[in-house]
Design an enzyme around this catalytic site. Structure first.
Site, PDB file in Angstrom:
ATOM      1  N   HIS A 119     123.819   0.958  96.150  1.00 29.94           N
ATOM      2  CA  HIS A 119     122.899   1.991  95.651  1.00 29.94           C
ATOM      3  C   HIS A 119     121.615   2.082  96.464  1.00 29.94           C
ATOM      4  O   HIS A 119     120.609   2.592  95.984  1.00 29.94           O
ATOM      5  CB  HIS A 119     122.574   1.727  94.166  1.00 29.94           C
ATOM      6  CG  HIS A 119     123.749   1.906  93.254  1.00 29.94           C
ATOM      7  ND1 HIS A 119     123.777   1.423  91.962  1.00 29.94           N
ATOM      8  CD2 HIS A 119     124.940   2.518  93.452  1.00 29.94           C
ATOM      9  CE1 HIS A 119     124.948   1.732  91.400  1.00 29.94           C
ATOM     10  NE2 HIS A 119     125.671   2.382  92.293  1.00 29.94           N
ATOM     11  N   GLY A 187     125.792  -9.623  85.518  1.00 30.66           N
ATOM     12  CA  GLY A 187     124.555  -8.924  85.141  1.00 30.66           C
ATOM     13  C   GLY A 187     124.618  -7.423  85.283  1.00 30.66           C
ATOM     14  O   GLY A 187     123.621  -6.793  85.632  1.00 30.66           O
ATOM     15  N   ALA A 231     122.457 -15.281  84.100  1.00 31.06           N
ATOM     16  CA  ALA A 231     123.082 -15.545  85.405  1.00 31.06           C
ATOM     17  C   ALA A 231     122.529 -16.815  86.042  1.00 31.06           C
ATOM     18  O   ALA A 231     123.293 -17.622  86.589  1.00 31.06           O
ATOM     19  CB  ALA A 231     122.856 -14.351  86.326  1.00 31.06           C
TER      20      ALA A 231
HETATM   21  C1  BJW Z   1     121.904 -10.220  82.234  1.00 36.68           C
HETATM   22  C2  BJW Z   1     120.720 -10.903  82.142  1.00 36.68           C
HETATM   23  C3  BJW Z   1     120.718 -12.162  82.737  1.00 36.68           C
HETATM   24  C4  BJW Z   1     120.364  -9.062  81.178  1.00 36.68           C
HETATM   25  N1  BJW Z   1     121.823 -12.595  83.316  1.00 36.68           N
HETATM   26  N2  BJW Z   1     123.006 -10.604  82.797  1.00 36.68           N
HETATM   27  C5  BJW Z   1     133.565   8.657  86.661  1.00 36.68           C
HETATM   28  C6  BJW Z   1     133.542   8.740  85.286  1.00 36.68           C
HETATM   29  C7  BJW Z   1     132.375   9.079  84.612  1.00 36.68           C
HETATM   30  C8  BJW Z   1     131.208   9.371  85.308  1.00 36.68           C
HETATM   31  C9  BJW Z   1     131.236   9.293  86.668  1.00 36.68           C
HETATM   32  C10 BJW Z   1     132.384   8.952  87.337  1.00 36.68           C
HETATM   33  N3  BJW Z   1     132.119   8.933  88.684  1.00 36.68           N
HETATM   34  C11 BJW Z   1     130.839   9.264  88.853  1.00 36.68           C
HETATM   35  C12 BJW Z   1     130.278   9.499  87.645  1.00 36.68           C
HETATM   36  C13 BJW Z   1     128.873   9.895  87.422  1.00 36.68           C
HETATM   37  C14 BJW Z   1     127.908   8.755  87.516  1.00 36.68           C
HETATM   38  C15 BJW Z   1     128.180   7.749  86.406  1.00 36.68           C
HETATM   39  O1  BJW Z   1     128.756   6.720  86.576  1.00 36.68           O
HETATM   40  N4  BJW Z   1     127.668   8.039  85.217  1.00 36.68           N
HETATM   41  C16 BJW Z   1     127.819   7.141  84.078  1.00 36.68           C
HETATM   42  C17 BJW Z   1     126.460   6.799  83.495  1.00 36.68           C
HETATM   43  C18 BJW Z   1     128.734   7.773  83.095  1.00 36.68           C
HETATM   44  N5  BJW Z   1     127.987   8.119  88.830  1.00 36.68           N
HETATM   45  C19 BJW Z   1     127.367   8.637  89.873  1.00 36.68           C
HETATM   46  O2  BJW Z   1     126.754   9.683  89.786  1.00 36.68           O
HETATM   47  C20 BJW Z   1     127.485   7.903  91.189  1.00 36.68           C
HETATM   48  N6  BJW Z   1     127.900   8.825  92.211  1.00 36.68           N
HETATM   49  C21 BJW Z   1     129.167   9.177  92.391  1.00 36.68           C
HETATM   50  O3  BJW Z   1     130.076   8.623  91.836  1.00 36.68           O
HETATM   51  O4  BJW Z   1     129.321  10.222  93.282  1.00 36.68           O
HETATM   52  C22 BJW Z   1     130.547  10.964  93.244  1.00 36.68           C
HETATM   53  C23 BJW Z   1     130.566  11.789  91.955  1.00 36.68           C
HETATM   54  C24 BJW Z   1     129.442  12.431  91.509  1.00 36.68           C
HETATM   55  C25 BJW Z   1     129.458  13.177  90.297  1.00 36.68           C
HETATM   56  C26 BJW Z   1     130.626  13.232  89.550  1.00 36.68           C
HETATM   57  C27 BJW Z   1     131.774  12.565  90.008  1.00 36.68           C
HETATM   58  C28 BJW Z   1     131.743  11.850  91.220  1.00 36.68           C
HETATM   59  C29 BJW Z   1     126.117   7.398  91.621  1.00 36.68           C
HETATM   60  C30 BJW Z   1     125.604   6.318  90.750  1.00 36.68           C
HETATM   61  C31 BJW Z   1     124.204   5.924  91.228  1.00 36.68           C
HETATM   62  C32 BJW Z   1     123.539   4.956  90.265  1.00 36.68           C
HETATM   63  N7  BJW Z   1     122.171   4.868  90.613  1.00 36.68           N
HETATM   64  C33 BJW Z   1     121.312   3.981  89.800  1.00 36.68           C
HETATM   65  C34 BJW Z   1     119.841   4.235  90.223  1.00 36.68           C
HETATM   66  C35 BJW Z   1     119.502   3.561  91.530  1.00 36.68           C
HETATM   67  C36 BJW Z   1     118.069   3.712  91.857  1.00 36.68           C
HETATM   68  C37 BJW Z   1     117.148   3.104  90.807  1.00 36.68           C
HETATM   69  O5  BJW Z   1     117.229   1.896  90.469  1.00 36.68           O
HETATM   70  O6  BJW Z   1     116.304   3.848  90.312  1.00 36.68           O
HETATM   71  O7  BJW Z   1     121.666   2.617  90.012  1.00 36.68           O
HETATM   72  S1  BJW Z   1     121.522   4.217  88.056  1.00 36.68           S
HETATM   73  C38 BJW Z   1     121.377   2.539  87.631  1.00 36.68           C
HETATM   74  O8  BJW Z   1     122.602   2.032  87.065  1.00 36.68           O
HETATM   75  C39 BJW Z   1     121.135   1.786  88.944  1.00 36.68           C
HETATM   76  C40 BJW Z   1     121.983   0.566  88.743  1.00 36.68           C
HETATM   77  O9  BJW Z   1     122.319   0.002  89.992  1.00 36.68           O
HETATM   78  C41 BJW Z   1     123.164   1.087  87.986  1.00 36.68           C
HETATM   79  C42 BJW Z   1     123.911   0.045  87.212  1.00 36.68           C
HETATM   80  O10 BJW Z   1     123.080  -0.554  86.252  1.00 36.68           O
HETATM   81  P1  BJW Z   1     123.227  -2.120  85.970  1.00 36.68           P
HETATM   82  O11 BJW Z   1     122.894  -2.866  87.194  1.00 36.68           O
HETATM   83  O12 BJW Z   1     124.526  -2.371  85.343  1.00 36.68           O
HETATM   84  O13 BJW Z   1     122.005  -2.369  84.961  1.00 36.68           O
HETATM   85  P2  BJW Z   1     121.934  -2.175  83.386  1.00 36.68           P
HETATM   86  O14 BJW Z   1     120.487  -2.126  83.052  1.00 36.68           O
HETATM   87  O15 BJW Z   1     122.771  -1.060  82.918  1.00 36.68           O
HETATM   88  O16 BJW Z   1     122.617  -3.501  82.793  1.00 36.68           O
HETATM   89  C43 BJW Z   1     122.032  -4.764  82.934  1.00 36.68           C
HETATM   90  C44 BJW Z   1     123.013  -5.807  82.410  1.00 36.68           C
HETATM   91  O17 BJW Z   1     122.484  -7.084  82.657  1.00 36.68           O
HETATM   92  C45 BJW Z   1     123.268  -5.722  80.879  1.00 36.68           C
HETATM   93  O18 BJW Z   1     124.663  -5.781  80.653  1.00 36.68           O
HETATM   94  C46 BJW Z   1     122.583  -6.972  80.331  1.00 36.68           C
HETATM   95  O19 BJW Z   1     123.260  -7.525  79.202  1.00 36.68           O
HETATM   96  C47 BJW Z   1     122.706  -7.899  81.514  1.00 36.68           C
HETATM   97  N8  BJW Z   1     121.682  -8.937  81.575  1.00 36.68           N
HETATM   98  N9  BJW Z   1     119.821 -10.083  81.437  1.00 36.68           N
HETATM   99  C48 BJW Z   1     122.944 -11.831  83.338  1.00 36.68           C
HETATM  100  N10 BJW Z   1     119.610 -12.918  82.688  1.00 36.68           N
END
Ligand code: BJW
Length: 246
Positions: A119, A187, A231
């Site tokens: 990302h 995480g 983690a």
């Molecule tokens: C601990 C802890 C500790 C706490 N130890 N754990 C197919 C189906 C449905 C939708 C889509 C699909 N394909 C694409 C999509 C659309 C979309 C998507 O997925 N949407 C969903 C929300 C439904 N995806 C996209 O748009 C992607 N592009 C793409 O696929 O292009 C082609 C396409 C486009 C459109 C349609 C179809 C195809 C791009 C995704 C880009 C994500 N960008 C972000 C922002 C980055 C910049 C920024 O930071 O501002 O990336 S969004 C955000 O989420 C960020 C993260 O990297 C990402 C994941 O989040 P993460 O890391 O999982 O964090 P959290 O906060 O959600 O979870 C934290 C976890 O940690 C929790 O579980 C806690 O319990 C745990 N935790 N403490 C261990 N100590």
């Protein structure tokens, strides 16, 4: 925390270990997870609505300032025990691929080498119109600053919702998920595609899949093992078990 012997055995014999990390890995460093990234000034905004091209086009100053605030926060923190444990795991492994959704650069600062940033990285900047990286520009009071080539606004070099992931990074991540024998998902809430599918690709290809997360996720029911905890704690225990002679 009990670390399954079968996991330690698999790690000792693995030809290729792949790891997917998310915001939870940096939580113990003091970086709010993505879905908790609304502190202070930003409490009234939904991060999911700020991390889009549309949000930037509507209000470039606000989105730029949100990233500037997060960049400053990240610059002040240090990698934690989880980051260091993964760097150590890489040193011991034959072949190790670290796939991260995090944009904070903390894995690199902890010493990890083979890192795939799915990302992007908050410390890089690119042109909103041309999509080319920009590393230097003239000092200005304008927010956001402008691209020195085309005069359009600049933006952080991160992947927003609706944007494609960097092709090479995604291809390498898919290949790692399909060829590894042990895959960790650490995480991450496992809701953002295409990263969320990687552990399932690994499972389909026959890998042992381990989730590390204090909470359940959509992967939990399918994972081979779930280590329920922070983690930093869980990964330190894994390294300790790997280092023991038993
Ligand atoms: C601990 C802890 C500790 C706490 N130890 N754990 C197919 C189906 C449905 C939708 C889509 C699909 N394909 C694409 C999509 C659309 C979309 C998507 O997925 N949407 C969903 C929300 C439904 N995806 C996209 O748009 C992607 N592009 C793409 O696929 O292009 C082609 C396409 C486009 C459109 C349609 C179809 C195809 C791009 C995704 C880009 C994500 N960008 C972000 C922002 C980055 C910049 C920024 O930071 O501002 O990336 S969004 C955000 O989420 C960020 C993260 O990297 C990402 C994941 O989040 P993460 O890391 O999982 O964090 P959290 O906060 O959600 O979870 C934290 C976890 O940690 C929790 O579980 C806690 O319990 C745990 N935790 N403490 C261990 N100590």
């Amino acid at each position: 925390m009990e670390i399954p012997i079968a996991l330690i055995d698999a790690l000792r014999h693995a030809k290729h270990i792949a790891v997917l990390t998310g915001a939870g890995v940096s939580a113990e460093s003091g970086v709010p997870t993505f879905r908790d990234a609304q502190t202070g000034l930003w409490a009234k905004f939904n991060p999911q609505e700020l991390a889009t091209r549309e949000a930037f086009a509507r209000n470039p100053k606000m989105v730029w300032e949100w990233y500037a605030y997060r960049r400053e926060l990240i610059a002040r923190v240090e990698p934690n025990a989880g980051h260091y444990a993964l760097a150590e795991m890489e040193q011991r492994a034959k072949n190790f691929t670290l796939i991260t959704q995090n944009i904070d650069g903390l894995h690199e600062r902890a010493g990890s080498k083979n890192i795939i940033e799915l990302h992007g990285n908050i410390f890089r900047t690119k042109c909103f119109r041309e999509d080319t990286r920009v590393s230097a520009w003239l000092a200005t009071d304008e927010i956001p600053p402008r691209c020195p080539r085309c005069g359009s606004y600049m933006r952080p070099d991160v992947v927003w919702f609706g944007e494609n992931l960097p092709r090479r990074a995604l291809d390498q991540a898919l290949r790692a998920a399909e060829t590894c024998d042990v895959f960790f998902s650490i995480g991450t809430s496992g809701v953002v595609e295409p990263a969320a599918s990687l552990p399932f690709n690994a499972l389909r290809s026959g890998a042992m899949v381990i989730e590390v997360n204090p909470e359940e996720t959509p992967l939990s029911d399918s994972a081979t093992f779930c280590l329920r905890g922070a983690a930093g704690v869980a990964l330190t225990q894994v390294i300790k078990a790997l280092n023991s002679r038993l």
